[in-house]
Design a protein around this motif. Structure first.
Motif, PDB file in Angstrom:
ATOM      1  N   CYS A 109      29.872   4.206 -26.257  1.00 15.53           N
ATOM      2  CA  CYS A 109      28.610   4.476 -25.548  1.00 15.53           C
ATOM      3  C   CYS A 109      27.431   3.695 -26.131  1.00 15.53           C
ATOM      4  CB  CYS A 109      28.320   5.971 -25.545  1.00 15.53           C
ATOM      5  SG  CYS A 109      29.401   6.909 -24.435  1.00 15.53           S
ATOM      6  N   PRO A 110      27.224   3.728 -27.461  1.00 19.43           N
ATOM      7  CA  PRO A 110      26.120   2.933 -28.014  1.00 19.43           C
ATOM      8  C   PRO A 110      26.225   1.449 -27.675  1.00 19.43           C
ATOM      9  CG  PRO A 110      26.906   4.508 -29.642  1.00 19.43           C
ATOM     10  CD  PRO A 110      27.880   4.551 -28.499  1.00 19.43           C
ATOM     11  N   LYS A 111      27.457   0.935 -27.620  1.00 20.11           N
ATOM     12  CA  LYS A 111      27.640  -0.479 -27.314  1.00 20.11           C
ATOM     13  C   LYS A 111      27.352  -0.748 -25.841  1.00 20.11           C
ATOM     14  CE  LYS A 111      31.028  -4.236 -27.636  1.00 20.11           C
ATOM     15  NZ  LYS A 111      32.409  -4.611 -28.062  1.00 20.11           N
ATOM     16  N   LYS A 112      27.843   0.126 -24.951  1.00 22.06           N
ATOM     17  CA  LYS A 112      27.631  -0.076 -23.516  1.00 22.06           C
ATOM     18  C   LYS A 112      26.153   0.020 -23.156  1.00 22.06           C
ATOM     19  CE  LYS A 112      28.900   1.699 -18.947  1.00 22.06           C
ATOM     20  NZ  LYS A 112      29.302   0.361 -18.429  1.00 22.06           N
ATOM     21  N   PHE A 113      25.437   0.931 -23.811  1.00 18.68           N
ATOM     22  CA  PHE A 113      24.033   1.155 -23.481  1.00 18.68           C
ATOM     23  C   PHE A 113      23.107   0.595 -24.563  1.00 18.68           C
ATOM     24  CE2 PHE A 113      26.368   4.584 -21.312  1.00 18.68           C
ATOM     25  CZ  PHE A 113      26.000   4.297 -19.996  1.00 18.68           C
ATOM     26  N   SER A 114      23.518  -0.499 -25.149  1.00 23.86           N
ATOM     27  CA  SER A 114      22.704  -1.153 -26.174  1.00 23.86           C
ATOM     28  C   SER A 114      21.354  -1.582 -25.575  1.00 23.86           C
ATOM     29  CB  SER A 114      23.439  -2.371 -26.722  1.00 23.86           C
ATOM     30  OG  SER A 114      22.642  -3.077 -27.650  1.00 23.86           O
TER      31      SER A 114
END
Length: 305
Positions: A254-259
């Protein structure tokens, strides 16, 4: 410099008393008193000057320290952006509208279910969500209704789910949320735990968003858990394309997708209905239902750091 001036004055008057001219009686006394008076005056002036300088320096240091402490406390305690339903001007009118149209969203066929007031898209028009969790697989079924643009009724929110599909478990009080800084669109993170057997289960991680009356849900990743009933537990992690990944990679999905998005927390005030328990029976009177909806609305917020 002030010490030097004081010494010079004292020496000057001392030397004048030892000059070639002899002084007697009152003249000598007068010189002595003058020296004493001047010495006292210079001392007082010097003391006052030093005191003022020291006091000023100490005051400045204390002021700076206090300012820094207060600034640190304010910075630490200052909340970020918070959106709650009390900011909606016609909140009471919308809650009354939802109560008057309860026949549309009430789940009559079940004795136990939950409902909540939300504003997932942040457009100022409330949604009412009614949901149930049941079956051997803990399946969630949720129904969404939004106040229409004219504030005269409710419209069902369109979803991508088919009959019998397992849906994200939205009936939680807290969930992560990511907000697109440019569009303002919010993506809520929910899990969907599906039991396969007593020792097996899948957990799907969803990103859920509401836009223009359409609710979309995207699988971000999943995990498989199995246990033999003792201490042995096996976990396997997958990305959105079902490729096996490590646990660390799963955590960062999630953190990577919504960076680059703002990250925050969604809070929802769910209200339980249990027709078999008099304490939780669904309110049939409009005024009582409005009060229950108001209580649910108080529990809703979206906050960002």
């Amino acid at each position: 410099m002030k010490k030097l001036t004081l010494l010079c004055l004292i020496m000057m008057f001392s030397f004048s008393g030892c000059s070639g001219k002899e002084e007697t009686g009152s003249e000598a006394l007068t010189d002595t008193e003058t020296v004493a008076e001047l010495t006292s005056e210079v001392t007082e002036n010097y003391t006052e000057g030093v005191t003022e300088e020291v006091t000023e320096e100490v005051t400045e240091e204390i002021t700076e320290e206090i300012t820094e402490e207060i600034t640190a406390e304010i910075t630490e305690d200052e909340p970020g952006e918070i959106y709650n339903l009390s900011q909606i001007e016609n909140l009471d009118d919308q809650l009354k509208l939802i109560a008057e149209n309860s026949a549309e969203w009430k789940i009559d066929e079940l004795d136990q279910w939950v409902y909540a007031v939300t504003d997932l898209d942040g457009n100022g028009r409330l949604e009412v969500v009614s949901a149930s969790v049941g079956g051997t697989g803990n399946f969630t079924n949720a129904y969404y209704y939004e106040v229409d643009e004219n504030f005269t009724g409710l419209e069902p929110v369109k979803t991508e789910y088919e009959q019998g599909d397992s849906e994200p478990d939205v009936t939680v009080e807290l969930a992560d949320v990511y907000c697109n800084k440019d569009t303002g669109e919010k993506y809520y993170i929910f899990n969907d735990m599906v039991k396969i057997s007593a020792g097996e289960a899948y957990n799907y991680v969803y990103s859920v968003s509401l836009k223009n009356g359409n609710l979309s849900a995207e699988v971000i990743g999943s995990s498989y858990m199995s246990t033999d009933g003792e201490d042995s537990v096996e976990n396997i992690y997958y990305d959105a394309e079902d490729n096996e990944i490590s646990e660390d990679e799963f955590i960062e999905l999630c953190p990577k997708k919504f960076s680059g998005f703002d990250q925050g927390i969604l809070s929802v005030g769910w209200t339980m209905v249990d027709q078999l328990d008099s304490e939780y029976v669904f309110p049939e009177e409009t005024e009582s239902l409005i009060a229950a909806l108001q209580f649910s609305a108080l529990g809703y917020s979206v906050s960002f750091e």
